[in-house]
Structures are given as structure tokens and as C-alpha cells.
Enzyme design. Structure first.
Site, mmCIF file in Angstrom:
data_model
loop_
_atom_site.group_PDB
_atom_site.id
_atom_site.type_symbol
_atom_site.label_atom_id
_atom_site.label_comp_id
_atom_site.label_asym_id
_atom_site.label_seq_id
_atom_site.Cartn_x
_atom_site.Cartn_y
_atom_site.Cartn_z
ATOM 1 C CG HIS A 375 -20.159 22.126 -26.647
ATOM 2 N ND1 HIS A 375 -20.909 22.316 -27.641
ATOM 3 C CD2 HIS A 375 -20.788 22.528 -25.827
ATOM 4 C CE1 HIS A 375 -22.021 22.619 -27.581
ATOM 5 N NE2 HIS A 375 -21.952 23.001 -26.321
ATOM 6 C CB THR A 503 -25.790 27.697 -31.255
ATOM 7 O OG1 THR A 503 -24.528 28.451 -31.114
ATOM 8 C CG2 THR A 503 -25.929 26.543 -30.830
#
Ligand code: BUJ
Length: 663
Positions: A375, A503
């Protein structure tokens, strides 16, 4: 907006240069040929601004409100006021200065990369999610389907590397034809200075180009363990993949030496078969399991491994530089939760290399396929682009034409077995890591449920946001699970509309959802009209938070960056805001949630982010909704109990909304 854009004197010609190399490639080796080059919009993407300090603190307090008692809330409010008078303005100024000096990025992205790369915990369960592919009934043979997915992945790579992958654009106007849009953008590309104008021109079409800075790390890339902070490394010339089966490694090319064409699909299939034909038992000491260790432990073991022999360093190099990893698992289990377990952690982790940026997983005996990704380099938006392209391309334009798989010659010479020389110390480390990982994964509880009685279309007809309804169901489920509590909740929201955006958090536990849970969650739910009004208020509040987050105006990343600035500030003490127990509590995420609704996705998930938390991957389709819930058995949580409450919550919401639609 177009008028506000300054036109630079020099004319970037990268679009034209690129088409020269792409024009040497035949169409059959590409996904498509974008009319404008892949980074056409990149330089003109909006810059993610540092939000206003007062606004962020106010939003932070709004998120704290449903989690705190009156007394706690008043203490936290005073701490915030103190912050706004004392440390806040100085940290904000430092952050603004830092942002100005960081013209290519944004105020948070470097800190965010650091957060991932400095984390010493295992990647498994703590970070790596998975996404499983929907079925493809027209491709009944699992090995054929895998071949086609590998072939389409190679097409993706050639298309991207030659800059003819269409830029990622979010189209808001359903009437706008994509073709017309790109033709107009192509016309624009002839105007000097178009790289500055591109975003604004798209915006005039209600089309929002998204950041593509993560794309170079999707393929031919890896995370490398290093003491204190890992790094990411790319191998742009890569042409091979590494396949893992039974903890063993094989490597073969999928792109030809000319770099312009893909190895024929029938040859790729033969190479896959060659790996499958290896009759040796599974590796007794599967080296890949070391990548699941604490990062400092893995750093030391990797150094030992690399120094032990030339064979080892060559095998490591082959894995690191592969385009991507293909992991073949053998399970016969077909239940949804067994598949989720297999894709999320593979049991003892023996058949994975967790550092690899992208991993295509296949359980051939049952014909199930999924992707997992490390990630730190990127987020769901970049991976879902690859995921959709490969799903669609491998179904619509399979590399393997029918009947081809029957006439295959063996191709053993092209498949290299990657070996490792292991001394006793490395064998002992592998055994320890394997035990530790097995113990951690055995502690993971996981449940899946899909509800076919309700979905997006009913929510929309009732004037509610489908995502807000899903989030309210999760809130109500938790309210029942915990006997009436509200928990710190994280909903992931992309900020890819901005240059190098990653994000932001939607704090979806709000005062409005709390009120809805109070009205709906008691033994005697309130009358339907009251429930509807409360649901509408919850939906409106959530929609505002979602817009704010997507526009980079949430509070989470801003306070996170201010905290990073305070840690960097010479001699300055950490402001009380960051040591406030309420700040710590809101950041110990109990409900970690994320959604992706796309036809190509069958199921997906991730583990909780805190020991006593829940991980909730959910989706809402036109007429169904569902989720995958995870929890650690060693905590007080049970994913099965959460799921029972979630089922009750979905039924209640469907009933309330159904009555509204009938009225
Ligand atoms: O927020 C971030 O910065 C990254 C997040 C971190 N976290 C997972 C902890 C929230 N990462 C992502 O959001 C990527 C997650 C990708 C997996 C999402 C799975 C969602 C699909 C579930 C489908 C459920 C099936 C329902 C059937 C109707």
C-alpha cells in the site's frame, strides 16, 4: 478558468515524441491508443491547498462531538482554543512555507509516504488489502483465464510505458461522450501551452482528470526493507514476471526483448503450465515468508540472504525487478469467507512476496482470481484502473484464442527456477516468521454477507446518498454490537483530483448518525417519519463531509501534517492538542471502512487497523449491498456478531426507505 491560465513560453512536445515509439507497436499489443498522452493533464492538475486552520479545528471538534461526553468535549474544546491561539498559527505558517517550497507535491504527500515507509510493523494484515475479480463465465478454464489476465496485464504495461494509456478522468456528465471529449482534448494538444490549460479545458466539460503520479509504481516496482525507513524502487526495463507456487519461485518473460510486443498468449500459457508441472513438494523453508516480518527484522534477514550467495542475490533481483508477481494457490475451498482469508493472507504466508507492489493471485482448482497490492506506493484509484482494464480486456479481447491451448509445445527452457541457498540461521528465521504469521492470521475473524433486498437505486429514489446509507448501516450495526456506543470511524476518500493527492478521511460517525442510531436502535424504534427525517439528516451531513474530503478540506490530513511539522520544529514542545486523550482516541480507529463498487469486483477486504477494531470493506450496487468484516479474535470483537448486527441494520434501513418510497 481557461482565461486565468498562464501560457508558458516553451511548448511541451512530449505527446508527439511519445507517439513515435507507440506507433511502432501493433494494436494487438496495446489496450488502446489514447488520443492524448497519458500525462496530458498531470502538470495542470490543481494543487492541494493547506486548509484554513480555524475551519479544520472546527471540523475536528464536530467529529469529536459524538464520541465525547459533555465534560470531555468541553475540555477538548478548550485545548483547541489554546491551540488556535498558541502553537496552531506558527505550525500553520511552517506548513504553508513547506508547501510553497514543495512545488511538485502537496503539503501532505511526503509525510504520508513517510508514514507508510517508516512503519516497522508487518505489511500483512496491517496494510495490504485485496480485491477479487468477478466471474467470467465465458472463460471456464482457469489456466486460460489466468493466461489472458497475464496477457492483458502485459498490454496494460506496454500501453502505460508508451504513454498511450488514456488519462484517468472522472466524468460527471453522463451525456458527454468519451470519444468527443478526447477528440477535443486532442485539438487542444496542438495549442502551445496546452499542458497548463488541459485541466481547465476538461473542467469545462465537467470532466475531472485524476492524478497519475502513482502509476509508475504499479508494475516493475517493489518496496525494499531498510533500517528505520523502507524505500521504493522501480525497474522500467522489466519484461518478466515471477510466479510463486508452494513457496517456490519461477521467472519468465512476458514481453519480448524488443520491448514492443508481448510473448504470444499460447507461449505464456505453456510457461505457466511448465511451472505447474513441477512435481517437487512445497518448499520446506519458503523464503517469501520473511517479507511478512517486522521491517527491521526483514532488513537484517534480507542482508544475510543477499550476502549468503550469488544465487540468492540473483533471485532477489529477479523478484524485485519483476513486472508483477503471480501467486498460484491450491485450495479447494469455495466459500466466500475462505476465499477472502486466502486472498488476504494466504494462511501461513508461505506463497507470497509481500514487498512486491502488485500481486495477481489465482486459486486454480476453484478458478478464483484476485489482486493484492503493497500500500505504501499507491491507493485504490490506481489499482482499480489496472483491475478494470485487465478484467475488461481479458474478457473482451482474450489474448488466447479458442482452441489455442490444446496445441501447446512445452517451453521449459524459458522458465527459470529461482533458488535460494539457506543456512541454518536463515532456516530458523523462516520457521519463526512462518509460525508468527500463522498465529496472527489464525487470530483473524472474517465474515461476508450480501443483501439483495436493497441498493443504490432505492436510496437515490428516496433522496439519500447510497454511500451514506451504507455508512449509516455500519453505524447502526456498531451501535447494537457495542450496546449503544459510537466509535471512531474512518472512511477512505480519494484526493486524486489533486496533484499527488492520496486520501483523506471521511469521519462518518457524526452527531446525525448518532441521533439516527438512538432513534432506530432502541427496543421500540421511533415512528417511520422520524426515522426518515433522521436518516435524511445523517445522509446530508455525510454528503457534506464526503465533498469536503474529496476537495481536500477534511481535518485529518491537515492536523496530521501540523503534527509532523511540530515534530520537526526545533525545540518546540508537542502541542497539547496532540497529547489530548481525545485526539489519541479519535485516531485509534475502531471502524476502518472502505468501498469500491465496480462490476469487475466480486469481493474485497482488509484487516482492522487497530487491535480492537473492525475492518469493513463494503459495496452498494443497484439492488444489493454487502460487506466483508474482519476482527481479531483475541480482542473482544467478533466479525460474525458484527455481521448479524449489520444484517439487522440493512433490513431496518430497507424497511424505512421502502415505506418512504411507498408513501
Ligand atoms: O485510506 C487510505 O489511505 C487507504 C485505505 C486504508 N484502509 C484500507 C485501512 C481503509 N485503503 C483502501 O481503502 C484500499 C482498500 C481496497 C479494498 C477495498 C475493498 C472494498 C470492496 C468490498 C466489496 C464487498 C463486497 C460486497 C458485495 C455486495
Amino acid at each position: 478558468l481557461l482565461r486565468q491560465c498562464r501560457v508558458p513560453r516553451s511548448t511541451p512536445t512530449s505527446g508527439r515524441l511519445l507517439s513515435t515509439s507507440a506507433s511502432n507497436i501493433l494494436d494487438e499489443h496495446l489496450l488502446h491508443r489514447s488520443p492524448v498522452h497519458t500525462e496530458f493533464f498531470q502538470a495542470s492538475l490543481p494543487h492541494l491547498k493547506v486548509p484554513d486552520l480555524n475551519a479544520s479545528v472546527e471540523k475536528y471538534l464536530n467529529s469529536q462531538r459524538p464520541l465525547l461526553t459533555d465534560e470531555q468535549f468541553s475540555a477538548t474544546t478548550s485545548i483547541c482554543q489554546e491551540f488556535l491561539k498558541q502553537d496552531g498559527p506558527e505550525l500553520q505558517r511552517l506548513l504553508l512555507d513547506y508547501d510553497k517550497s514543495n512545488s511538485d507535491g502537496n503539503y501532505v504527500s511526503d509525510f504520508w509516504f513517510d508514514m507508510y515507509l517508516r512503519d516497522r510493523r508487518s505489511l500483512v494484515l496491517n496494510h495490504t488489502p485485496f480485491l477479487a475479480f468477478s466471474a467470467a463465465p465465458e472463460q471456464p478454464d482457469p489456466l486460460d483465464r489466468l493466461t489472458n489476465m497475464v496477457y492483458s496485464s502485459a498490454r496494460y504495461q506496454l500501453t502505460y510505458a508508451n504513454r498511450v494509456l488514456k488519462p484517468e478522468v472522472y466524468f460527471l456528465d453522463p451525456k458527454l461522450s468519451e470519444e468527443k471529449f478526447y477528440q477535443r482534448m486532442k485539438m487542444l494538444s496542438r495549442i502551445p501551452g496546452h499542458s497548463r490549460l488541459a485541466w481547465a479545458a476538461a473542467y469545462l466539460h465537467k470532466a475531472f482528470p485524476l492524478d497519475m503520479s502513482q502509476y509508475p509504481n504499479l508494475m516493475a516496482s517493489t518496496r525494499l526493507p531498510q533500517t528505520g525507513r523502507d524505500s521504493l524502487r522501480r525497474y522500467p526495463d522489466s519484461r518478466h514476471i515471477v510466479l510463486m507456487r508452494g513457496g517456490r519461485f519461477y521467472s519468465f518473460d512476458i514481453i519480448e526483448p524488443d520491448g514492443l510486443s508481448i510473448v504470444p498468449a499460447s507461449t505464456i500459457r505453456a510457461r505457466l503450465s511448465e511451472c505447474l508441472a513441477d512435481s517437487r513438494p512445497a518448499a520446506e523453508f519458503p523464503v517469501g515468508v520473511l517479507t511478512s516480518a517486522d521491517r527491521d527484522v526483514w532488513t537484517k534477514e534480507r542482508q544475510k540472504l543477499a550476502h549468503a550467495s550469488k544465487t540468492n542475490s540473483a533471485s532477489l533481483e529477479a523478484i524485485d525487478s519483476a513486472l508483477f508477481l503471480v501467486c498460484l494457490d491450491e485450495s479447494q475451498q469455495t466459500s466466500d469467507s475462505a476465499l477472502c482469508h486466502a486472498f488476504l493472507h494466504s494462511g501461513d504466508g508461505a506463497n507470497r512476496w509481500w514487498d512486491k507492489s502488485l500481486c495477481l493471485m489465482a486459486i486454480l482448482p476453484v478458478g478464483e482470481f484476485a489482486v493484492s497490492f503493497e500500500h505504501s506506493w499507491g491507493d485504490g484509484v490506481a489499482v482499480s484502473r489496472y483491475f478494470n482494464e485487465v478484467f475488461n480486456d481479458s474478457n473482451r479481447r482474450p489474448g488466447l484464442s479458442s482452441g489455442q491451448s490444446e496445441s501447446l509445445a512445452a517451453d521449459s527452457a524459458s522458465v527459470r527456477r529461482l533458488e535460494f541457498d539457506l543456512d541454518d540461521s536463515l532456516k530458523a528465521s523462516i520457521a519463526t516468521c512462518r509460525e508468527q504469521l500463522s498465529a496472527r492470521t489464525a487470530d483473524l475473524d472474517l465474515d461476508f454477507w450480501q443483501f439483495d433486498g436493497f441498493g443504490k437505486s432505492s436510496a437515490k429514489r428516496a433522496g439519500l446518498s447510497p454511500d451514506s446509507v451504507s455508512q449509516t448501516a455500519i453505524q447502526l450495526a456498531y451501535y447494537w454490537l457495542s450496546g449503544g456506543a459510537t466509535a471512531p470511524t474512518y472512511e477512505s476518500c480519494s484526493t486524486a483530483a489533486f496533484r499527488r493527492g492520496r486520501t483523506e478521511t471521511i469521519r462518518s460517525a457524526t452527531s446525525a448518525t448518532k441521533e439516527f442510531c438512538r432513534l432506530a436502535g432502541g427496543s421500540e424504534p421511533a415512528p417511520t417519519d422520524q426515522l426518515l427525517a433522521a436518516l435524511k439528516a445523517a445522509s446530508d451531513a455525510h454528503s457534506t463531509l464526503t465533498k469536503d474530503a474529496a476537495m481536500g478540506k477534511g481535518w485529518d490530513r491537515h492536523l496530521f501534517a501540523l503534527r509532523c511539522m511540530s515534530e520537526r520544529r526545533a525545540g518546540g514542545a508537542v502541542p497539547r492538542l496532540f497529547t489530548d486523550p481525545a485526539y489519541r482516541k479519535i485516531n485509534e480507529i475502531v471502524l476502518s471502512t472502505s468501498t469500491l463498487s465496480m462490476p469487475a469486483v466480486k469481493i474485497g477486504g482488509f484487516a482492522p487497523v487497530s487491535p480492537a477494531g473492525l475492518g469493513v470493506g463494503y459495496a452498494i450496487e443497484d439492488s444489493s449491498m454487502g460487506c466483508v468484516a474482519t476482527a481479531y479474535k483475541s480482542s473482544s470483537r467478533s466479525s460474525a456478531e458484527f455481521m448479524r448486527c449489520y444484517q439487522r441494520a440493512c433490513l431496518l434501513l430497507a424497511d424505512v426507505i421502502g415505506k418512504a418510497l411507498d408513501a
